[in-house]
Design a protein around this motif. Sequence first.
Motif, PDB file in Angstrom:
ATOM      1  N   VAL A 188      82.167  64.404  36.875  1.00 44.57           N
ATOM      2  CA  VAL A 188      81.411  65.555  36.518  1.00 44.57           C
ATOM      3  C   VAL A 188      79.704  65.263  36.508  1.00 44.57           C
ATOM      4  N   SER A 189      79.453  64.157  35.922  1.00 46.18           N
ATOM      5  CA  SER A 189      77.903  63.811  35.769  1.00 46.18           C
ATOM      6  C   SER A 189      77.304  63.835  37.356  1.00 46.18           C
ATOM      7  N   ARG A 190      78.130  63.116  38.239  1.00 49.24           N
ATOM      8  CA  ARG A 190      77.552  63.129  39.605  1.00 49.24           C
ATOM      9  C   ARG A 190      77.663  64.389  40.488  1.00 49.24           C
ATOM     10  N   ALA A 191      78.745  65.349  39.888  1.00 47.37           N
ATOM     11  CA  ALA A 191      78.376  66.639  40.640  1.00 47.37           C
ATOM     12  C   ALA A 191      77.174  67.328  40.060  1.00 47.37           C
ATOM     13  N   MET A 192      76.996  67.298  38.717  1.00 48.01           N
ATOM     14  CA  MET A 192      75.752  67.822  38.108  1.00 48.01           C
ATOM     15  C   MET A 192      74.527  67.316  39.060  1.00 48.01           C
ATOM     16  N   VAL A 193      74.353  66.157  39.067  1.00 49.58           N
ATOM     17  CA  VAL A 193      73.160  65.795  39.588  1.00 49.58           C
ATOM     18  C   VAL A 193      73.118  66.084  41.111  1.00 49.58           C
ATOM     19  N   LYS A 194      74.216  66.232  42.009  1.00 47.76           N
ATOM     20  CA  LYS A 194      74.293  66.914  43.330  1.00 47.76           C
ATOM     21  C   LYS A 194      73.986  68.118  43.228  1.00 47.76           C
ATOM     22  N   LEU A 195      74.416  69.013  42.243  1.00 46.81           N
ATOM     23  CA  LEU A 195      74.222  70.473  42.390  1.00 46.81           C
ATOM     24  C   LEU A 195      72.867  70.830  41.467  1.00 46.81           C
ATOM     25  N   ARG A 196      72.271  69.834  40.890  1.00 49.16           N
ATOM     26  CA  ARG A 196      71.114  69.981  40.160  1.00 49.16           C
ATOM     27  C   ARG A 196      71.187  70.844  39.072  1.00 49.16           C
ATOM     28  N   ALA A 197      72.453  70.642  38.387  1.00 49.07           N
ATOM     29  CA  ALA A 197      72.856  71.604  37.299  1.00 49.07           C
ATOM     30  C   ALA A 197      72.340  71.015  35.935  1.00 49.07           C
ATOM     31  N   ARG A 198      71.755  71.747  35.281  1.00 52.01           N
ATOM     32  CA  ARG A 198      70.826  71.526  33.966  1.00 52.01           C
ATOM     33  C   ARG A 198      71.662  71.003  33.221  1.00 52.01           C
ATOM     34  N   ASP A 199      72.921  71.560  32.954  1.00 53.12           N
ATOM     35  CA  ASP A 199      73.849  71.112  31.890  1.00 53.12           C
ATOM     36  C   ASP A 199      75.140  71.559  32.251  1.00 53.12           C
ATOM     37  N   ARG A 200      76.249  71.307  31.375  1.00 49.62           N
ATOM     38  CA  ARG A 200      77.675  71.743  31.597  1.00 49.62           C
ATOM     39  C   ARG A 200      77.901  73.236  31.945  1.00 49.62           C
ATOM     40  N   ALA A 201      77.289  74.212  30.960  1.00 49.46           N
ATOM     41  CA  ALA A 201      77.424  75.442  31.266  1.00 49.46           C
ATOM     42  C   ALA A 201      76.927  75.913  32.901  1.00 49.46           C
ATOM     43  N   GLN A 202      75.724  75.424  33.160  1.00 52.55           N
ATOM     44  CA  GLN A 202      75.088  75.754  34.387  1.00 52.55           C
ATOM     45  C   GLN A 202      76.165  75.586  35.643  1.00 52.55           C
ATOM     46  N   LEU A 203      76.956  74.294  35.241  1.00 53.02           N
ATOM     47  CA  LEU A 203      77.678  73.852  36.192  1.00 53.02           C
ATOM     48  C   LEU A 203      78.841  74.833  36.292  1.00 53.02           C
ATOM     49  N   VAL A 204      79.192  75.390  34.996  1.00 51.72           N
ATOM     50  CA  VAL A 204      80.293  76.226  35.109  1.00 51.72           C
ATOM     51  C   VAL A 204      79.787  77.700  36.089  1.00 51.72           C
ATOM     52  N   VAL A 205      78.706  78.080  35.886  1.00 56.69           N
ATOM     53  CA  VAL A 205      78.412  79.119  36.682  1.00 56.69           C
ATOM     54  C   VAL A 205      78.314  78.719  38.221  1.00 56.69           C
ATOM     55  N   TYR A 206      77.716  77.670  38.393  1.00 54.38           N
ATOM     56  CA  TYR A 206      77.983  77.190  39.837  1.00 54.38           C
ATOM     57  C   TYR A 206      79.088  77.033  40.389  1.00 54.38           C
ATOM     58  N   ALA A 207      80.175  76.568  39.910  1.00 54.23           N
ATOM     59  CA  ALA A 207      81.523  76.463  40.096  1.00 54.23           C
ATOM     60  C   ALA A 207      82.148  78.037  40.490  1.00 54.23           C
ATOM     61  N   MET A 208      81.820  79.004  39.611  1.00 51.97           N
ATOM     62  CA  MET A 208      82.338  80.239  39.770  1.00 51.97           C
ATOM     63  C   MET A 208      81.554  80.903  40.744  1.00 51.97           C
ATOM     64  N   ARG A 209      80.401  80.787  41.189  1.00 52.71           N
ATOM     65  CA  ARG A 209      79.622  81.340  42.183  1.00 52.71           C
ATOM     66  C   ARG A 209      80.148  81.216  43.514  1.00 52.71           C
ATOM     67  N   ALA A 210      80.444  79.477  43.626  1.00 56.18           N
ATOM     68  CA  ALA A 210      81.130  79.008  44.698  1.00 56.18           C
ATOM     69  C   ALA A 210      82.548  79.206  45.016  1.00 56.18           C
ATOM     70  N   GLY A 211      83.115  79.970  43.933  1.00 48.45           N
ATOM     71  CA  GLY A 211      84.627  80.229  44.225  1.00 48.45           C
ATOM     72  C   GLY A 211      85.556  79.154  44.114  1.00 48.45           C
ATOM     73  N   LEU A 212      85.030  77.978  43.339  1.00 43.99           N
ATOM     74  CA  LEU A 212      85.850  76.844  43.153  1.00 43.99           C
ATOM     75  C   LEU A 212      87.067  77.168  42.561  1.00 43.99           C
ATOM     76  N   THR A 213      88.478  76.635  42.893  1.00 47.35           N
ATOM     77  CA  THR A 213      89.508  76.945  42.157  1.00 47.35           C
ATOM     78  C   THR A 213      90.204  75.845  42.212  1.00 47.35           C
ATOM     79  N   LEU A 214      91.407  75.668  41.196  1.00 50.00           N
ATOM     80  CA  LEU A 214      91.930  74.464  41.111  1.00 50.00           C
ATOM     81  C   LEU A 214      93.105  74.103  42.356  1.00 50.00           C
ATOM     82  N   PRO A 215      93.438  73.180  42.797  1.00 46.40           N
ATOM     83  CA  PRO A 215      94.510  73.032  43.894  1.00 46.40           C
ATOM     84  C   PRO A 215      95.784  73.599  43.429  1.00 46.40           C
TER      85      PRO A 215
END
Length: 216
Positions: A188-215
């Motif tokens: 999760v920390s590596r993903a935050m760095v790559k996506l330049r997410a300020r914190d976990r809440a912003q990571l949630v927003v990015y995931a939903m924007r991108a339409g990432l879903t569970l397999p």
Amino acid sequence: MIRVAVADDQAVVRMGLRALLQREPDLEFAGEAADGKAALALLRRERPDVLLLDIRMPGMDGLDTLRAIAADGELTGTRVVVVTTFAEDAYVFQALQAGASGFVLKDGAPEELVTAVRVVAAGEALLSPAITRKVIGLFGRPGAAPVEGLGSLTPRERELVAWVATGMSNEEIAGELVISPDTVRTHVSRAMVKLRARDRAQLVVYAMRAGLTLPT
């Protein structure tokens, strides 16, 4: 001990939140403010761990207060939970993008607010079920919005970002995947760095924007 401050323009709301916090053995009330400017002064003086922040306040409102906190390097250690009666889409997304780590409604159960304080103090993000449904409704479609850096994520990182968007903690995700919480935290920390997410809440927003879903 988690030190918590309150910013709300209604005295009766501040009184209720203060009483709620003071009855919890692991929470310490760190002061209150009736508007954004007073809230910033309070944060600089007391340096609480968490701020419970109303959106609609006279003068400097909650959104402007969030932006001021994010822009002040000395205040980045304070996590912000937005506590409001308003669940309109615009407030939710602006608050998350401005730096909120949690978002709960005033008419929710008291236990939900106390949980939010503990969750964000631990570095996690928390949205109430009603707010989560709104976020998913707007951003939960594949390709809903481009996210810079998404292509640099490994398959495992994409999967774990999708898990983060469910609102689960690292420990809960680890339990579902039968891996260690440290492994989840690392990806999760590596993903935050790559996506330049300020914190976990912003990571949630990015995931939903991108339409990432569970397999499936």
